[in-house]
Structures are given as C-alpha cells and as structure tokens.
Design an enzyme around this catalytic site. Structure first.
Site, PDB file in Angstrom:
ATOM      1  N   ASP A   1       0.827  -1.205   0.000  1.00  0.00           N
ATOM      2  CA  ASP A   1       0.000   0.000   0.000  1.00  0.00           C
ATOM      3  C   ASP A   1       0.864   1.258   0.000  1.00  0.00           C
ATOM      4  O   ASP A   1       1.753   1.411   0.846  1.00  0.00           O
ATOM      5  CB  ASP A   1      -0.897  -0.011   1.248  1.00  0.00           C
ATOM      6  N   ASP A   2       0.608   2.147  -0.952  1.00  0.00           N
ATOM      7  CA  ASP A   2       1.285   3.458  -1.026  1.00  0.00           C
ATOM      8  C   ASP A   2       2.779   3.343  -1.348  1.00  0.00           C
ATOM      9  O   ASP A   2       3.576   4.197  -0.950  1.00  0.00           O
ATOM     10  CB  ASP A   2       1.127   4.237   0.284  1.00  0.00           C
TER      11      ASP A   2
ATOM     12  N   CYS B   1      -6.398   4.659  -2.825  1.00  0.00           N
ATOM     13  CA  CYS B   1      -6.363   3.221  -2.555  1.00  0.00           C
ATOM     14  C   CYS B   1      -7.577   2.469  -3.071  1.00  0.00           C
ATOM     15  O   CYS B   1      -7.461   1.537  -3.872  1.00  0.00           O
ATOM     16  CB  CYS B   1      -6.223   2.977  -1.054  1.00  0.00           C
TER      17      CYS B   1
ATOM     18  N   HIS C   1     -10.045  -2.645  -1.074  1.00  0.00           N
ATOM     19  CA  HIS C   1     -10.204  -1.709   0.033  1.00  0.00           C
ATOM     20  C   HIS C   1     -11.326  -2.253   0.908  1.00  0.00           C
ATOM     21  O   HIS C   1     -12.380  -2.634   0.404  1.00  0.00           O
ATOM     22  CB  HIS C   1     -10.544  -0.304  -0.479  1.00  0.00           C
TER      23      HIS C   1
ATOM     24  N   ASP D   1      -0.265   0.042  -5.227  1.00  0.00           N
ATOM     25  CA  ASP D   1      -1.601   0.414  -5.692  1.00  0.00           C
ATOM     26  C   ASP D   1      -1.629   1.811  -6.301  1.00  0.00           C
ATOM     27  O   ASP D   1      -2.636   2.200  -6.892  1.00  0.00           O
ATOM     28  CB  ASP D   1      -2.646   0.271  -4.579  1.00  0.00           C
ATOM     29  N   HIS D   2      -0.566   2.583  -6.174  1.00  0.00           N
ATOM     30  CA  HIS D   2      -0.391   3.897  -6.807  1.00  0.00           C
ATOM     31  C   HIS D   2       0.934   4.452  -6.309  1.00  0.00           C
ATOM     32  O   HIS D   2       1.713   3.731  -5.667  1.00  0.00           O
ATOM     33  CB  HIS D   2      -1.549   4.862  -6.473  1.00  0.00           C
TER      34      HIS D   2
END
Length: 562
Positions: free
Chosen positions: A67-68, A115, A169, A361-362
């Site tokens: 994540d992130d 997210c 999510h 995810d980004h």
C-alpha cells in the site's frame, strides 16, 4: 527415614512437573516466535526462485500488494527513479532478488491515485469511469456493473482463492472484501485496530520495540504469518496438481502512519537522508491540481507544526528528512516480510509452479512539488511498481520501459497461469461480466522494447464533480481538469459525460527536459502544437470509454458525490 523418602519423592515430583511446564512453555514460545514473524531478515538464507520442469498444466498465482509504495527500489534506478536529482536508495534486498528473476515494468501507472478506487480498477481491469468508483465508499457491483474480479475469475476456473490483509479496500467499498471472489475465509489481521490507535495517539510514524511487538505483533507481521500458513495449507493440492491456488497478500505499509520494527532504522542515517530538491509547486500550475494532504496533517504531531496545506508551504527540513526516513524504514520492513513469503514458496517446493506478481496500488509524494501522500495526477502520485516472475520464463531480470498500467495485471496473470484469455471490453461494458480494458504484459518478456500502448491514462476527482484526466506518453504528461456531468435518466440510472469545453486547468510537462515536473508548459507558445495533439488524444481516448456531453449547462438533475 520416612520423612527423607517423602521429601525425596516430593522433590522428584516437583522437578517432573516443572520440566513439563518448561517444555510446554518452550513449545509455546517457539510457536509464538513463528507467529510473530521470527526470524527476521538477518537470520534467513537468500531467496531462491529456481525453476524445474513443471508437471501441472496450470500455475499457481501469488499476488503481493504493498500500500502506497512508490517505485523507489534498486531495480528502478535510472531515468524512471523518483526524484532523480536527489536519489535515495532504500534497503530492499528481497525485492531486489525478486527483480533479478522478473519482468520489471519501469513505467507502470495506476489509473487513480487513491487506494480504494485503484484497487477496484486493477482487480476488475476496468477504469474508474467504468466502475464508477472514485471514492472509498462506492461498491462497483452496485455502481458500475457485476464485474468479475481477478480472484473470482480464478475461482470460476477451479482454483482455490484466498485473500489475506488489504487486497480490496475493506468495508463498504468492496462489500466487505467481495465475498464472492474467495473460496477460503478472508483474513484481516486482528491487531490492526490496536495499531490504528496510533491515529488517535497522534504520531505520524513509530519505531516499535521488540518488547511491544511481543505483546502486540504488528498487523503486517500477522498478514505475513497468515500468508505462510495459507501457503502450507494450499500446497499439497497444488503440488499434486489436484487444485491450484490464487493467493493475494496485501500489506498495509508503507501507508501512513509509518509504523515498523525499530531495527529497520538501522539501515538509515538521518544525516544521509536528503529532502527533495523541488519542494515547490510547478511553475504555472493550476490551483485545482493541488491537494492539501489532510491524510498527513491530521496527526497530532503534524498539527503541532501548524502547516495549513497551502501551496509552497513546506515542513522544516528535519521534519521532511525524518518523515522520508520513516517511510524508507517501513518499506524495508515490508521487504523483509515479502522475503519470508517468497522463502516459504521455495521451501514448499512451489517455486517451479507459482507465478509471483508484486505491485503497489499507486504512487506517493514525499515532499516533491511541496506535496505529500497521494491523490494527485502528478508522476509521483500515479507511478507505481510492477514486477512479474514467471517460472521457466523470467529466469533473469528483464527491464521494460514500455508504458503499462495496473489494469494490465489481471489479463497478464490470467495468461501467465494458463487460463483462457480475457476478451477486450467494448465501449460500454456495464453489462459484461468478464472483459479487460488492459493488455497482457507477457509479450514484453520476449521484446521488452515493444510499445503496447501509446500512452498510460489516469484520473483524479476534485470537489465532487471536477475531474482531472491525465495521460503519460513517452515524453509528456498532459492533464485537463474538467467538469464531469452526471444526469438521472428515464431508466433510473445515471448517465455520465465530460464537459471538455471549459477546462478548469491544463497541465503539460516535458519529461525529456523536466523529469520532476517543475514547469507547466501548457501555456508556452512553443508547445502549442504539442498541446493540441495531446488534447485531441486525451479526448479521443476518454470519449471512447464514456458517453460524452459537450457544451451546454450542467443539467438540473446533477448531484455531487461526497
């Protein structure tokens, strides 16, 4: 004598009971150490991903999501590295070893820098304008269509499917992890509420002592340990070719707050951590492109700094360096857990039959352009890592700078596992359960320089129905911020459209001259022809994926999402 015999018997019984208690405690202690993720990286031998001739016609799939995570990894060194003017290497030996046996997509992009919408997008292989998910509350099956997800597709083809940690999510935006996607009970780490308490305690980062973790293991440790136990449970059927598996493991970090075991700070020195060289907004940036990062500012320790999230307002140098170091340590921590999982794949004899994909995810801002966190259309907000290991195929590292998207992960894993390929989605795919708006990345293994697409596309919403549409070509990033229309039709459904005629802002960044996106050239006369060309391509692409409304006033039936 009688007293002495009784005393001797009592001592013997005591020692016997004590030894049993000690043995029981030792077994419990060893088990607890396993469940707490011990041993750590220093105690583990190097990762092997050797491949033998596979016996099973269909491969297993292990999808790991962080994540992130921005692509600030060793394998991304070069022109595609975040903030190339101030490069800072993170300690990620396990991901580095995975990269040496993988296809590494150096220019991969999320379809939205948030997210929930991003995960909905790549787990359905549809863009946010197709899923109609741009926030953390909307469930795609109710807003966009009954789209078959990535794990659900494998389930429909006879796989056992298991999810651990943060894959979708959670809660409302996935109808609580989309139960129809899984054959196995879904697992969330039970200690996450405890460590989420860090939010109310008010710290943006925390180095956790070993003693604290013995009392309350971190949620990502629990996610890794559950992943290990799930692999052990699924391995026998997979090894016998009776039933392959699809296992998705989602780690919460390095998402804020940056929480990690304290020993991972040993890999960094605050004096060696540099702030970004461009702690200022791009010249001539439209105001709508800015986001004031409340996700970071809400922490009590950050509130004390009285940062208002204003443009060109920066944190003190020491704070910036400390936050960056904490982020790096959190990434190193996740790297160690990924290493545990990959090591277990090897130990169980699954390496020759398991496709491994590692993705973010980004992207994530760490002070570049005075921005923090995500929720932007800048390069740092949507640039994300993708690595793909296919047994007997990616036996050495393959670097590709071909433009790719997270949408591509779904059809790529389907093809790599040996399942029937997915059809391409038509313009309106709301009634089609299985199709893809991405492409398979496997041709890049044979030809890393192959151009799979002319541009990668992303978007982000501002102020309800203001939408920023962006495209990344080989040289340029071009963005238009426009009004997004929504009307209630006679069939009691929403019609959507894009009001291209009156943009709220336009951005054009020349990555050949300005890889850190410091100068917006949209209004530079020298770039007028380039701007027209890119604008036409942007409109053409999104007009082909959504019903377009040009000109006119916003209809009275308009209602903003919150």
């Amino acid at each position: 004598m009688a007293i002495r015999r009784r005393l001797t018997t009592s001592i013997r019984n005591f020692l016997l009971i004590f030894s049993c208690i000690l043995a029981t405690y030792f077994v419990y202690w060893k088990s607890s150490q396993l469940l707490k993720g011990q041993p750590f990286l220093a105690d583990r031998k190097p990762l092997r991903l050797d491949s033998a001739e596979g016996r099973c016609s269909r491969k297993n799939v292990l999808l790991i999501i962080s994540d992130d995570l921005r692509p600030q990894l060793e394998c991304f060194q070069g022109p595609d590295y975040p903030t190339p003017s101030t490069p800072q290497r993170m300690y990620t030996p396990n991901l580095d070893r995975l990269a040496e046996r993988s296809l590494v997509l150096k220019r991969a992009y999320a379809q939205i820098g948030s997210c929930g919408p991003s995960r909905t997008s790549f787990l359905t292989s549809r863009r946010p304008d197709t899923t109609k998910v741009w926030d953390l509350k909307t469930y795609w099956r109710w807003s966009g269509g009954n789209f078959t997800t990535l794990p659900q597709y494998f389930k429909q083809h006879g796989y056992r499917t298991a999810g651990v940690g943060k894959v979708f999510h959670p809660e409302k935006s996935s109808n609580f992890d989309d139960p129809v996607s899984w054959t196995e009970p879904y697992y969330h780490p039970p200690n996450m509420p405890h460590w989420s308490y860090v939010f109310t305690v008010g710290v943006s980062w925390k180095a956790v002592s070993r003693r604290e973790r013995e009392e309350m293991p971190l949620e990502d440790e629990q996610t890794a340990n559950e992943t290990l136990m799930t692999l052990r449970r699924l391995a026998p059927d997979a090894l016998s070719c009776e039933r392959p598996f699809f296992l998705a493991a989602g780690f919460h970090k390095p998402h804020l707050p940056f929480v990690f075991p304290e020993e991972f700070l040993d890999h960094y020195r605050i004096a060696e951590v540099e702030p970004p060289s461009n702690q200022y907004i791009p010249r001539d940036m439209p105001t709508i492109a800015w986001q004031d990062f409340p996700e970071l500012r809400r922490f009590v320790d950050m509130k004390k700094l009285k940062h208002r999230g204003s443009m060109n307002e920066t944190y003190p140098k020491k704070v910036t360096k400390t936050l960056r170091m904490a982020y790096y340590a959190a990434v190193s921590y996740i790297d160690s857990l990924v290493g545990d999982v990959l090591f277990e794949i090897d130990e169980l004899g699954l390496a020759d039959s398991t496709v491994v994909a590692f993705i973010g995810d980004h992207g994530f801002h760490l002070g570049e352009n005075a921005q923090w966190t995500k929720h932007t259309n800048f390069e740092q907000g949507v640039h994300t890592p993708i690595m793909l290991h296919v047994p007997k195929v990616t036996e050495s590292r393959i670097d590709s700078r071909s433009l790719s998207e997270l949408l591509d992960v779904y059809p790529t894993l389907v093809e790599a596992a040996g399942l029937p390929p997915m059809p391409k989605c038509p313009r309106n795919s709301s009634g089609i359960e299985v199709c893809t708006e991405g492409v398979s990345l496997l041709p890049l293994i044979r030809d890393p320089g192959l151009e799979l697409r002319e541009a990668a596309f992303s978007q982000h919403r501002r102020l309800g129905l203001q939408m920023g549409y962006t495209m990344r070509t080989d040289r340029y990033r071009y963005t238009e911020w426009v009004h997004y229309l929504r009307t209630w039709n006679a069939n009691e459904k929403w019609d959507y459209g894009i009001h291209w005629d009156s943009p709220r802002g336009v951005e054009l960044y020349d990555h050949r001259m300005d890889p850190e996106e410091n100068v917006n050239r949209a209004n530079d006369p020298k770039y007028s022809t380039v701007r027209r060309t890119l604008s036409d391509k942007l409109h053409e692409y999104f007009d082909s994926t959504i019903y377009d409304v040009k000109g006119g006033e916003s209809p009275s039936g308009l209602r903003e999402d919150t």
